[in-house]
Design an enzyme around this catalytic site. Structure first.
Site, PDB file in Angstrom:
ATOM      1  N   LYS A 289       0.842  -1.204   0.000  1.00 12.24           N
ATOM      2  CA  LYS A 289       0.000   0.000   0.000  1.00 12.24           C
ATOM      3  C   LYS A 289       0.877   1.254   0.000  1.00 12.24           C
ATOM      4  O   LYS A 289       2.008   1.211   0.472  1.00 12.24           O
ATOM      5  CB  LYS A 289      -0.838   0.034   1.288  1.00 12.24           C
ATOM      6  N   ARG A 363     -10.442 -11.501   1.968  1.00 12.99           N
ATOM      7  CA  ARG A 363     -11.288 -12.570   1.414  1.00 12.99           C
ATOM      8  C   ARG A 363     -10.576 -13.921   1.441  1.00 12.99           C
ATOM      9  O   ARG A 363     -11.207 -14.956   1.502  1.00 12.99           O
ATOM     10  CB  ARG A 363     -11.733 -12.183   0.000  1.00 12.99           C
TER      11      ARG A 363
END
Ligand code: BES
Ligand code: ZN
Ligand code: ZN
Length: 510
Positions: A289, A363
Site C-alpha cells: 500500500k 477474502r
C-alpha cells in the site's frame, strides 16, 4: 503494567433530578421546546436556563451542549444541557448519542460521578423505559471511554472510575429502567472491550496476542469456550488461504474459534456462525500500500474483534442459540516468504484461487473461515470485515455495506441495526459480480475489475457459503472512522459488536 481502562458503572435510581448529588447532571433539551423539567430547573437556577435561550447561545440543536454552574442551587455541581434536536425526529440513537456526549464531558471535566435525568416529554409510543435506559446506558459507555493505556498518568489525568446514575422521580419506572441498564451495560462493556483491542497497535496485537485475548475473555464466563489453532494446525487442516496471507510475517497466523452453547442445547437448537476478519496489520503485502495513512491498517482486525466482543455480550445475555465466533487472524506483510501475485492457492474448501493482488487478503482468510462455518452446519452465517476501500467510496464513513444471498436475513440485520445504531446499507453481490471473479487458470481470482469492488468481494465470499444462508458486512468505512467525528474518543467506535449480538439475540426472541 499498562494503565487500566476507565471503569464505568451505571445504575438507575429514584430521585428527583434536583436533589441528586453528582459532579455533573445532564438534561436533554429539544430544539425550540421548553420541557417541564427545563422549566422546573430554571426556577431552581433562577432563570439561568432561560437566559441561555434568550441570549440565543443554545436552542437545543443536536450535538450541542451548554455547561452551567449551579452554585449549590441544586444537588449537582454542574448542569449540562444537551441538545436533542427536533422532538419529532428523536430516535433511540439520538438519546444514545446525547448520553455519550454527556459522559464524554464528565470525563473531560475529570468528574467521577455523572447523572442523566430521564426526559418526561418523550413520545411514549416510540420509547419505553427499558429501551430508553438501555440506549442511555450504551451511550454512557460509548462516551465515557478513553484509549490511553500507553499515556502516562501525568499527561492525562482522568477519573479511574465513572459512576453514572439514571434518575427518575417515579419509583415505578425505576424497575424498568434497571432492566435496560443491565442489558445496556452488557452491550456497552463488550463494545469498549472490543474498542481497546481494535485501538491497540500491531506491535501489541498480533495473531497470537489476539488469541490470548480470546482465551482470557472466555475464562469465567459459563457456556463459552475457545479453541485456537496455530500455524502448524492450520497447515494440517489445509486452510490454504489463511496460511498464504500469513506466510510473509514472523507473527504466525491463528485460527480462533469461540463457541457459545446454551444450557439444554439439543440437535434442533439453532446455530449461528459469526465470522470476522482479523488482519492485525495490512501492509498490502507484496502489492504494498502507499505509505500515507498506512498506520490505519492496524484497524484491519476490527471485524474479528467485533465478533470477539459480540461473543462476550452473547454469553452474558444467554440466548437459547448455539453461536460460533470464528476469527481467522494473520498479519499481511511483504517479505522473502510472502505469497505473491500469480500464486495459486488451495483454499480449505478445495476451491483454487489465483492471487492477482496480495492486498485483497481479507477474502483469502475469510473464505477458509466461512467454509469452516459451513462444516459446523450453521443455519445462518454472518461475516464482518474491513474488506474494501470501494465500500468506503460507495457509502462513506457512516454506514457499512450489507450483502447477502437471503432477503430475510437482510431484513433481520437491518432490524438489529435500527436498534443498535450500527448503520448498514444493502448492496448487491449476485451472479454478474461473481462472473468478474472467475480466473482462466484457477476457479476464482482474488480481485475483480475496476468497478464495484465491494460487490465483487461480496460475491467471492458468497461462493464459499454455497447454499447456506449467509450475509456479509463490509465495515471498512466504519471500522476505521475517526471516533472524534462521532463525538467520542478518537479511534475505534466498536462498530459491529452490538449489531451482531442484537442480531443473534433477536433469533431467540421468536
Ligand atoms: N483492508 C483493506 C480494505 C480497507 C481499505 C479498509 C480502506 C479500510 C480502509 C483490504 O484488505 C484491501 O486492501 N482491499 C483492497 C482490495 C483491492 C486490492 C481489490 C482495496 O480495497 O483497495
Ligand atoms: Zn488489503
Ligand atoms: Zn485488509
Amino acid at each position: 503494567m499498562m494503565k487500566q481502562m476507565i471503569h464505568i458503572t451505571v445504575k438507575a435510581t429514584k430521585s428527583d433530578p434536583f436533589s441528586i448529588k453528582t459532579d455533573l447532571l445532564s438534561v436533554g433539551v429539544f430544539k425550540d421546546h421548553v420541557s417541564l423539567l427545563g422549566k422546573a430547573l430554571d426556577i431552581k437556577l433562577k432563570g439561568a436556563v432561560e437566559q441561555v435561550r434568550k441570549l440565543g447561545d443554545f436552542k437545543g440543536e443536536s450535538k450541542r451542549t451548554v455547561l452551567l454552574y449551579t452554585e449549590g442551587k441544586i444537588g449537582a455541581k454542574r448542569l449540562l444541557l444537551v441538545g436533542l434536536g427536533e422532538k419529532e425526529k428523536t430516535e433511540m440513537d439520538t438519546l444514545r448519542k446525547a448520553a455519550a456526549l454527556g459522559a464524554k464531558k464528565a470525563v473531560d471535566l475529570k468528574a467521577g460521578t455523572f447523572a442523566v435525568a430521564i426526559h418526561q416529554d418523550l413520545d411514549k409510543r416510540k420509547f419505553n423505559f427499558e429501551t430508553l435506559s438501555r440506549a442511555i446506558t450504551e451511550g454512557i459507555f460509548l462516551g465515557g471511554y478513553r484509549y490511553d493505556e500507553f499515556v502516562n498518568e501525568k499527561d492525562n489525568s482522568r477519573p479511574a472510575k465513572l459512576t453514572a446514575t439514571i434518575v427518575d422521580a417515579d419509583a415505578a419506572h425505576v424497575r424498568l429502567l434497571d432492566r435496560g441498564v443491565r442489558i445496556g451495560s452488557i452491550f456497552g462493556d463488550a463494545r469498549n472491550f472490543a474498542r481497546t483491542i481494535m485501538n491497540r497497535p500491531a506491535n501489541v496485537v498480533n495473531p497470537s496476542a489476539l488469541a490470548d485475548e480470546a482465551r482470557k475473555m472466555v475464562r469465567g464466563i459459563s457456556g463459552l469456550t475457545c479453541t485456537v489453532w496455530d500455524d502448524k494446525q492450520i497447515r494440517a487442516k489445509k486452510m490454504g488461504g489463511i496460511l498464504a496471507v500469513g506466510q510473509g510475517s514472523i507473527s504466525k497466523p491463528r485460527f480462533i474459534v469461540l463457541k457459545y452453547s446454551p444450557a439444554k442445547a439439543t440437535k434442533s437448537t439453532l446455530t449461528i456462525g459469526l465470522v470476522g476478519k482479523a488482519i492485525t496489520f495490512d501492509s498490502g503485502g507484496i502489492s504494498i500500500k502507499p505509505s500515507e495513512g498506512m498506520q490505519e491498517m492496524k484497524f484491519d482486525k476490527s471485524g474479528g474483534v467485533a465478533v470477539l466482543g459480540a461473543m462476550q455480550a452473547i454469553a452474558h445475555l444467554k440466548p437459547k442459540i448455539r453461536v460460533f465466533g470464528i476469527i481467522p487472524s494473520a498479519e499481511n506483510m511483504p517479505g522473502g516468504g510472502s505469497y505473491r501475485p500469480g500464486d495459486i492457492i488451495h483454499t480449505y474448501s478445495g476451491k483454487t484461487v489465483e492471487i492477482q493482488n496480495t492486498d485483497a487478503e481479507g477474502r483469502m482468510i475469510l473464505c477458509d473461515a466461512i467454509h469452516y462455518a459451513v462444516q459446523q452446519k450453521c443455519d445462518f452465517i454472518v461475516d464482518i470485515a474491513t474488506l474494501t476501500g470501494a465500500c468506503v467510496v460507495a457509502l462513506g464513513e457512516g454506514m457499512a455495506g450489507l450483502m447477502s444471498n437471503n432477503d430475510l436475513q437482510v431484513e433481520q440485520i437491518k432490524a438489529a441495526a435500527q436498534v443498535t445504531g450500527d448503520r448498514v446499507w444493502h448492496l448487491p453481490c449476485g451472479e454478474e459480480f461473481l462472473e468478474l471473479m472467475k480466473s482462466k487458470i484457477a476457479e476464482l481470482k482474488n480481485i475483480g475489475g475496476k468497478w464495484g469492488g465491494a460487490c465483487t468481494a461480496g460475491a467471492f465470499l458468497g461462493t464459499f457459503a454455497g447454499e447456506n444462508k449467509w450475509a456479509h458486512i463490509d465495515m471498512a468505512g466504519v471500522g476505521m472512522v475517526d471516533g472524534e467525528k462521532q463525538g467520542v474518543f478518537p479511534g475505534s467506535i466498536g462498530y459491529g459488536v452490538s449489531l451482531l449480538a442484537e442480531y443473534v439475540c433477536n433469533h431467540a426472541r421468536k
